[in-house]
Scaffold this motif. Structure first.
Motif, PDB file in Angstrom:
ATOM      1  N   TYR A 188      -1.935   2.982   0.927  1.00  0.00           N
ATOM      2  CA  TYR A 188      -1.564   2.586  -0.435  1.00  0.00           C
ATOM      3  C   TYR A 188      -2.751   1.896  -1.093  1.00  0.00           C
ATOM      4  CZ  TYR A 188       3.344   2.970   1.134  1.00  0.00           C
ATOM      5  OH  TYR A 188       4.548   3.405   1.615  1.00  0.00           O
ATOM      6  N   ASP A 189      -3.024   2.237  -2.357  1.00  0.00           N
ATOM      7  CA  ASP A 189      -3.978   1.435  -3.129  1.00  0.00           C
ATOM      8  C   ASP A 189      -3.288   0.155  -3.595  1.00  0.00           C
ATOM      9  OD1 ASP A 189      -5.967   3.298  -2.852  1.00  0.00           O
ATOM     10  OD2 ASP A 189      -5.404   4.391  -4.670  1.00  0.00           O
ATOM     11  N   GLU A 190      -2.014   0.327  -3.927  1.00  0.00           N
ATOM     12  CA  GLU A 190      -1.219  -0.821  -4.361  1.00  0.00           C
ATOM     13  C   GLU A 190       0.215  -0.613  -3.892  1.00  0.00           C
ATOM     14  OE1 GLU A 190      -2.121  -2.161  -8.335  1.00  0.00           O
ATOM     15  OE2 GLU A 190      -0.172  -3.119  -8.498  1.00  0.00           O
ATOM     16  N   SER A 238     -11.339  -3.043  -6.056  1.00  0.00           N
ATOM     17  CA  SER A 238     -10.111  -2.413  -5.566  1.00  0.00           C
ATOM     18  C   SER A 238     -10.337  -1.727  -4.226  1.00  0.00           C
ATOM     19  CB  SER A 238      -9.612  -1.401  -6.598  1.00  0.00           C
ATOM     20  OG  SER A 238      -9.390  -2.051  -7.815  1.00  0.00           O
ATOM     21  N   THR A 241      -5.836  -2.410   0.091  1.00  0.00           N
ATOM     22  CA  THR A 241      -4.535  -2.340  -0.589  1.00  0.00           C
ATOM     23  C   THR A 241      -4.228  -3.677  -1.250  1.00  0.00           C
ATOM     24  OG1 THR A 241      -3.719  -0.810   1.103  1.00  0.00           O
ATOM     25  CG2 THR A 241      -2.054  -1.927  -0.244  1.00  0.00           C
TER      26      THR A 241
END
Ligand code: UDP
Length: 244
Positions: A188-190, A238, A241
């Motif tokens: 997941y990035d976020e 970024s 996660t």
């Protein structure tokens, strides 16, 4: 690329597992080269970015409370041993940071006046304002807790804007499944706190996650062992996660 969780002169807590101070290359509980590498990156990052930095250091390279409890020890005693282990790590990190010219104060949640200052919230903030790195030792001073939860608690107390959780062992963020066991796992990035809880994703223990959720404290999970990543995580890039 930066996100909106990090701005100028903001306060950040970095959580380091005790195992980050050890190394697969040596049998030492604390590997001097590993500590030196971490300290260099932390000192350079704090120096070049305009931020206030506190570090919560774990103790898993020395002792975990659950290990003793599993072998029949009294849990609270075993946890106290774990907390004392974090103090040893904190002193190693302080020494290495100061060798890199970074003024550092160890604040212990278990009183040991000859070794470290006691944890006092306002004192921690004062040190940070003066540009010192604060290393939190002995977790929060209570058995049955982890240094992940302690990091979250201290981050809230000192009004940090972000908790950075450095991982080791090759997992560079939060995945849909354990990427070491499941090749289809995706990163997941976020991800939201709710999703972490409902899908039982491995980030931090549940107590730490729910605490961060209740207090609106975002967590950046990143690979600590990749050179340059501490700077990236603390500067708001970024990577890994973001849990929020
Ligand atoms: N510990 C504790 N209370 C705290 C923080 C830590 O009892 O507030 C004990 C617990 O036994 C834990 C050990 O200290 O297993 C080492 O901390 P942790 O496992 O969080 O270290 P890490 O996995 O981050 O190296």
């Amino acid at each position: 690329m930066t996100d909106d969780t990090v701005g100028q002169r903001q306060r950040i807590v970095l959580k380091l597992s005790g195992e980050a101070l050890a190394s697969s290359a040596s049998d030492e509980t604390i590997d001097a080269a590993a500590v030196e590498q971490l300290a260099r990156e932390i000192a350079e990052t704090r120096d070049s970015l305009d931020l206030e930095l506190a570090v919560m250091v774990g103790g898993g390279n020395i002792w975990r409370g659950t290990t003793g409890a599993g072998a029949g020890m009294d849990r609270a005693t075993s946890d106290t041993m774990g907390m004392l282990g974090t103090v040893i790590n904190a002193l190693a990190l302080q020494d290495a940071l100061e060798q890199h010219g970074q003024a550092t104060r160890v604040l212990s949640a278990v009183q040991m006046a000859e070794v470290a200052e006691p944890y006092i919230r306002r004192r921690a903030i004062r040190h940070l304002e003066k540009g010192r790195v604060v290393v939190f030792a002995a977790g929060m001073g209570n058995p049955y807790f982890t240094t992940d939860t302690s990091a979250a608690l201290r981050a809230a107390e000192i009004e940090a804007v972000l908790l950075c959780k450095g991982t080791h062992g090759g997992v560079d963020g939060v995945y849909s499944a354990d990427p070491r066991l499941d090749p289809t796992a995706t990163r997941y990035d976020e991800v939201s706190f709710m999703e972490v809880v409902s899908k039982d994703l491995r980030v931090m223990d549940l107590t730490a996650i729910t605490f961060c959720k209740d207090n609106g404290l975002p967590i950046r999970v990143f690979d600590l062992m990749e050179p340059g990543n501490i700077r990236k995580a603390l500067s708001g890039e970024s990577i890994g996660t973001l849990v929020r």
